[in-house]
Motif scaffolding. Sequence first.
Motif, PDB file in Angstrom:
ATOM      1  N   GLN A  15     -95.353  35.539 -53.411  1.00  0.00           N
ATOM      2  CA  GLN A  15     -96.104  36.751 -53.732  1.00  0.00           C
ATOM      3  C   GLN A  15     -97.480  36.775 -53.066  1.00  0.00           C
ATOM      4  N   ALA A  18     -97.256  37.437 -49.492  1.00  0.00           N
ATOM      5  CA  ALA A  18     -96.949  38.850 -49.230  1.00  0.00           C
ATOM      6  C   ALA A  18     -98.242  39.667 -49.201  1.00  0.00           C
ATOM      7  N   LEU A  46     -84.721  32.454 -47.437  1.00  0.00           N
ATOM      8  CA  LEU A  46     -85.417  33.449 -48.262  1.00  0.00           C
ATOM      9  C   LEU A  46     -86.813  33.760 -47.712  1.00  0.00           C
ATOM     10  N   THR A  47     -87.524  32.754 -47.213  1.00  0.00           N
ATOM     11  CA  THR A  47     -88.888  33.061 -46.707  1.00  0.00           C
ATOM     12  C   THR A  47     -88.812  33.977 -45.481  1.00  0.00           C
ATOM     13  N   LYS A  49     -86.439  36.125 -44.817  1.00  0.00           N
ATOM     14  CA  LYS A  49     -86.010  37.445 -45.308  1.00  0.00           C
ATOM     15  C   LYS A  49     -87.198  38.150 -45.982  1.00  0.00           C
ATOM     16  N   ASN A  50     -87.927  37.405 -46.803  1.00  0.00           N
ATOM     17  CA  ASN A  50     -89.080  38.000 -47.490  1.00  0.00           C
ATOM     18  C   ASN A  50     -90.131  38.486 -46.485  1.00  0.00           C
ATOM     19  N   THR A  87     -86.221  34.455 -56.006  1.00  0.00           N
ATOM     20  CA  THR A  87     -86.248  35.046 -54.669  1.00  0.00           C
ATOM     21  C   THR A  87     -87.500  34.664 -53.892  1.00  0.00           C
ATOM     22  N   LEU A  89     -90.106  36.344 -54.270  1.00  0.00           N
ATOM     23  CA  LEU A  89     -90.882  37.582 -54.436  1.00  0.00           C
ATOM     24  C   LEU A  89     -90.470  38.280 -55.724  1.00  0.00           C
TER      25      LEU A  89
END
Length: 313
Positions: A15, A18, A46-47, A49-50, A87, A89
């Motif tokens: 988060q 982001a 996942l990182t 993709k995020n 996830t 996030l």
Amino acid sequence: MAERQRIIIDTDPGQDDAVAILLALACDELEVLGLTAVAGNVPLRLTEKNARIIAELAGRPDLPVYAGCEKPLKRELVTAEEVHGKTGLDGPELWEPSMQLQPEHAVDFIIETISACPEKSVVICPIGPLTNIATAFERNPEVAGRVQEVVLMGGAYFQVGNVTPAAEFNIFVDPEAAEIVFRSGVPITVLPLDVTHKVLTTPKRLQAFRDLNSDVGRIVAELTGFYERFDLKKYGMGGAPLHDPCAIAYLVCPELFSGKRINVEIETMSELTRGMTVADWWGVTSRKPNAMFIGDADVDGVYRLITEKLAHY
Ligand code: BDR
Ligand code: CA
């Protein structure tokens, strides 16, 4: 307009990563050359993709996103789902990104970009474990000499640790990589827990994000609201520290921060204190300073900067 500062953001969203990425992409002062994902808060699949979701949220599906190292140099990966959710996030409802991941490895992108840009014209901004950066420096030692600066979030002195009593997460996950970076001779600025634990969310600061009346404002409030629950319980603090955005805020407005040039060494031998940043804040050794270690910030100024920049969306 003055020339924009070229940066590469190396990240493990997260988060707070982001928010850092959204902040950087909203700053006219910065030219983000690409996002390089690393395994950290959650695994690499996942990182990366995020990172793509956040680029899309910023309206920048054109921004190249690269996947890098899947695990630390010499250790098994340690992740932080208890903080960031499954996830990485958790909080808002997000989507499957449609922009593609670049086919090239993040480390190759870093090496090629630093080699192709004029010497000392690119800042690397790592806000996750330092695996990609150390791998680039090891694979091509000339690259380290061409980097303008590394401005990273990691480590602690007065706050000591968040993932163990002795270490901060980003350095703990890959201490050998951190050691390579801190010994590389590249100018380094460190945003440690000492400062990020002061940059706390408050209900008023979250409301200011919501009041932006945009998807970005709402999602930033939801992301930080989710991540807050962990720190509130753990530290009993008034809010959650926005760690990673501090690195971007420092790049854009260094006058909001203060620190000292000191020597920082990384503990790699002891299991008990693995990843400790042994920061000679009081100058009690004759070891040469190798980093600008930030200790304080104008916290209202940092939140004002973040909110004003996010209003561009
Ligand atoms: C750092 O660890 C991660 O959980 C955050 O994203 C930040 O980069 C704080 O210790
Ligand atoms: Ca991070």
